[in-house]
Design a protein around this motif. Sequence first.
Motif, PDB file in Angstrom:
ATOM      1  N   VAL A  88      13.196 121.732 107.940  1.00  0.00           N
ATOM      2  CA  VAL A  88      11.964 121.066 107.500  1.00  0.00           C
ATOM      3  C   VAL A  88      12.080 119.563 107.744  1.00  0.00           C
ATOM      4  O   VAL A  88      11.160 118.937 108.276  1.00  0.00           O
ATOM      5  N   HIS A  89      13.212 118.996 107.379  1.00  0.00           N
ATOM      6  CA  HIS A  89      13.428 117.565 107.568  1.00  0.00           C
ATOM      7  C   HIS A  89      13.292 117.190 109.051  1.00  0.00           C
ATOM      8  O   HIS A  89      12.607 116.217 109.399  1.00  0.00           O
ATOM      9  N   SER A  90      13.918 117.968 109.914  1.00  0.00           N
ATOM     10  CA  SER A  90      13.840 117.694 111.358  1.00  0.00           C
ATOM     11  C   SER A  90      12.417 117.830 111.880  1.00  0.00           C
ATOM     12  O   SER A  90      11.964 117.009 112.690  1.00  0.00           O
ATOM     13  N   LEU A  91      11.714 118.863 111.448  1.00  0.00           N
ATOM     14  CA  LEU A  91      10.334 119.061 111.887  1.00  0.00           C
ATOM     15  C   LEU A  91       9.426 117.932 111.421  1.00  0.00           C
ATOM     16  O   LEU A  91       8.560 117.470 112.165  1.00  0.00           O
ATOM     17  N   LEU A  92       9.605 117.503 110.185  1.00  0.00           N
ATOM     18  CA  LEU A  92       8.781 116.412 109.665  1.00  0.00           C
ATOM     19  C   LEU A  92       9.017 115.123 110.435  1.00  0.00           C
ATOM     20  O   LEU A  92       8.071 114.425 110.808  1.00  0.00           O
ATOM     21  N   ARG A  93      10.271 114.821 110.690  1.00  0.00           N
ATOM     22  CA  ARG A  93      10.587 113.605 111.438  1.00  0.00           C
ATOM     23  C   ARG A  93       9.983 113.667 112.842  1.00  0.00           C
ATOM     24  O   ARG A  93       9.315 112.731 113.278  1.00  0.00           O
ATOM     25  N   ALA A  94      10.166 114.780 113.539  1.00  0.00           N
ATOM     26  CA  ALA A  94       9.625 114.923 114.889  1.00  0.00           C
ATOM     27  C   ALA A  94       8.099 114.950 114.872  1.00  0.00           C
ATOM     28  O   ALA A  94       7.449 114.340 115.728  1.00  0.00           O
ATOM     29  N   GLY A  95       7.523 115.634 113.886  1.00  0.00           N
ATOM     30  CA  GLY A  95       6.070 115.729 113.796  1.00  0.00           C
ATOM     31  C   GLY A  95       5.410 114.401 113.501  1.00  0.00           C
ATOM     32  O   GLY A  95       4.335 114.104 114.016  1.00  0.00           O
ATOM     33  N   LEU A  96       6.054 113.589 112.686  1.00  0.00           N
ATOM     34  CA  LEU A  96       5.497 112.271 112.371  1.00  0.00           C
ATOM     35  C   LEU A  96       5.597 111.322 113.559  1.00  0.00           C
ATOM     36  O   LEU A  96       4.664 110.578 113.853  1.00  0.00           O
ATOM     37  N   VAL A  97       6.713 111.359 114.262  1.00  0.00           N
ATOM     38  CA  VAL A  97       6.905 110.473 115.413  1.00  0.00           C
ATOM     39  C   VAL A  97       5.965 110.863 116.554  1.00  0.00           C
ATOM     40  O   VAL A  97       5.339 110.008 117.174  1.00  0.00           O
ATOM     41  N   ASP A  98       5.870 112.156 116.813  1.00  0.00           N
ATOM     42  CA  ASP A  98       5.068 112.643 117.941  1.00  0.00           C
ATOM     43  C   ASP A  98       3.620 112.937 117.566  1.00  0.00           C
ATOM     44  O   ASP A  98       2.837 113.326 118.428  1.00  0.00           O
ATOM     45  N   GLU A  99       3.298 112.780 116.268  1.00  0.00           N
ATOM     46  CA  GLU A  99       1.967 113.128 115.766  1.00  0.00           C
ATOM     47  C   GLU A  99       1.577 114.547 116.200  1.00  0.00           C
ATOM     48  O   GLU A  99       0.492 114.798 116.705  1.00  0.00           O
TER      49      GLU A  99
END
Length: 89
Positions: free
Chosen positions: A47-58
């Motif tokens: 979840v942490h990895s997905l959130l970080r990637a999702g926020l950066v890449d929108e």
Amino acid sequence: MSLEAGKTAGVVGFIRSPQLPTGLFRIAPGVPCDYALEQASVVLGCVHSLLRAGLVDEEGDMMWAAYYLSEFAKAIIDDVGLGMNRVKP
């Protein structure tokens, strides 16, 4: 009381909807609590990895994946809590 003594209760569901009386999925009963918590930790790491990637890449799909995985991890933890409360010291 040790974590090894407890087992999951198998009553907490996840992916809920107002149209469903229970969650679409349910935690399996009888899983050792220490193993279930270890798996919840792995899921939360994802979840942490997905959130970080999702926020950066929108990226909305990553955010939805993180949302559902976080609900899954919460269900594991809630079910472990119920299972541990069933154990008599």
